[in-house]
Design a protein around this motif. Structure first.
Motif, short mmCIF file in Angstrom:
data_model
loop_
_atom_site.label_atom_id
_atom_site.label_comp_id
_atom_site.label_asym_id
_atom_site.label_seq_id
_atom_site.Cartn_x
_atom_site.Cartn_y
_atom_site.Cartn_z
N SER A 1 -4.24 -2.24 4.95
CA SER A 1 -3.54 -1.16 4.23
C SER A 1 -2.80 -0.27 5.22
CB SER A 1 -4.53 -0.31 3.45
OG SER A 1 -5.18 -1.04 2.47
N TRP A 2 -1.63 0.20 4.80
CA TRP A 2 -0.81 1.10 5.61
C TRP A 2 -0.63 0.53 7.02
CZ3 TRP A 2 -5.12 3.26 2.98
CH2 TRP A 2 -4.79 3.76 1.72
N SER B 1 0.82 -1.21 0.00
CA SER B 1 0.00 0.00 0.00
C SER B 1 0.86 1.26 0.00
CB SER B 1 -0.98 0.01 1.18
OG SER B 1 -0.31 0.04 2.41
N LEU B 2 2.09 1.14 0.48
CA LEU B 2 3.02 2.27 0.45
C LEU B 2 3.79 2.33 -0.87
CD1 LEU B 2 4.49 2.09 4.05
CD2 LEU B 2 2.77 3.67 3.20
#
Length: 154
Positions: free
Chosen positions: A114-115, A100-101
């Motif tokens: 995510s993250w 996600s990054l």
């Protein structure tokens, strides 16, 4: 004549701080299930295309449900299931969090992982580590006896 049977032993994983872990896993299971259901239903209703992130939220919800059950249930099999699900969760959080990054286009819409779970206060990142530490300290009796009795233990 009726045989006397002893009740199945309660899991030592559901005592003390283990209860807190079970409650948190249960809350995450409910939250992730609700989130994924709403996300997938809305995506299907609106565009007929469900983003990867929504399917990952659904996968996370299944993992949390199984982990919750495995932490509650007694026995070596459930102990192993707990290890497998919690390890899968940690790997999932690390992989999805990193992707996600590095590839944000894959996660235009967030998932539970995510993250590194920032939408859930990073609990998805911290919880499996705590769960692993707890499981390590709560090895089932027969596993501990088998390990101590092995010729390599000396």
């Amino acid at each position: 004549m009726q045989e006397l049977t002893t009740p199945a032993p309660r899991s030592t994983r559901s005592k003390g701080i283990g209860r807190v872990l079970i409650v948190v896993y249960g809350i995450l299971a409910l939250g992730a299930t609700g989130r994924s259901f709403v996300q997938i239903a809305n995506a299907v209703r609106d565009s007929q295309q469900v983003p990867l992130a929504f399917w990952l939220s659904a996968l996370a919800s299944v993992v949390y449900i199984v982990a919750t059950i495995a932490l509650i249930a007694p026995g070596r099999v459930w102990y192993r299931v707990a290890w497998i699900t919690i390890t899968f969760e940690l790997v999932g959080v690390l992989v999805v969090g990193t992707l996600s990054l590095t590839h944000p286009e894959l996660f235009a819409r967030p998932s539970v992982w995510s993250w590194y779970g920032n939408g859930y206060l990073f609990i998805p990142l911290v919880l499996p580590v705590l769960g692993m530490l707890w499981l390590r300290s709560r090895r089932p009796e027969s596993d501990a006896v088998d390990r101590d009795a092995s010729p390599d233990a000396a």
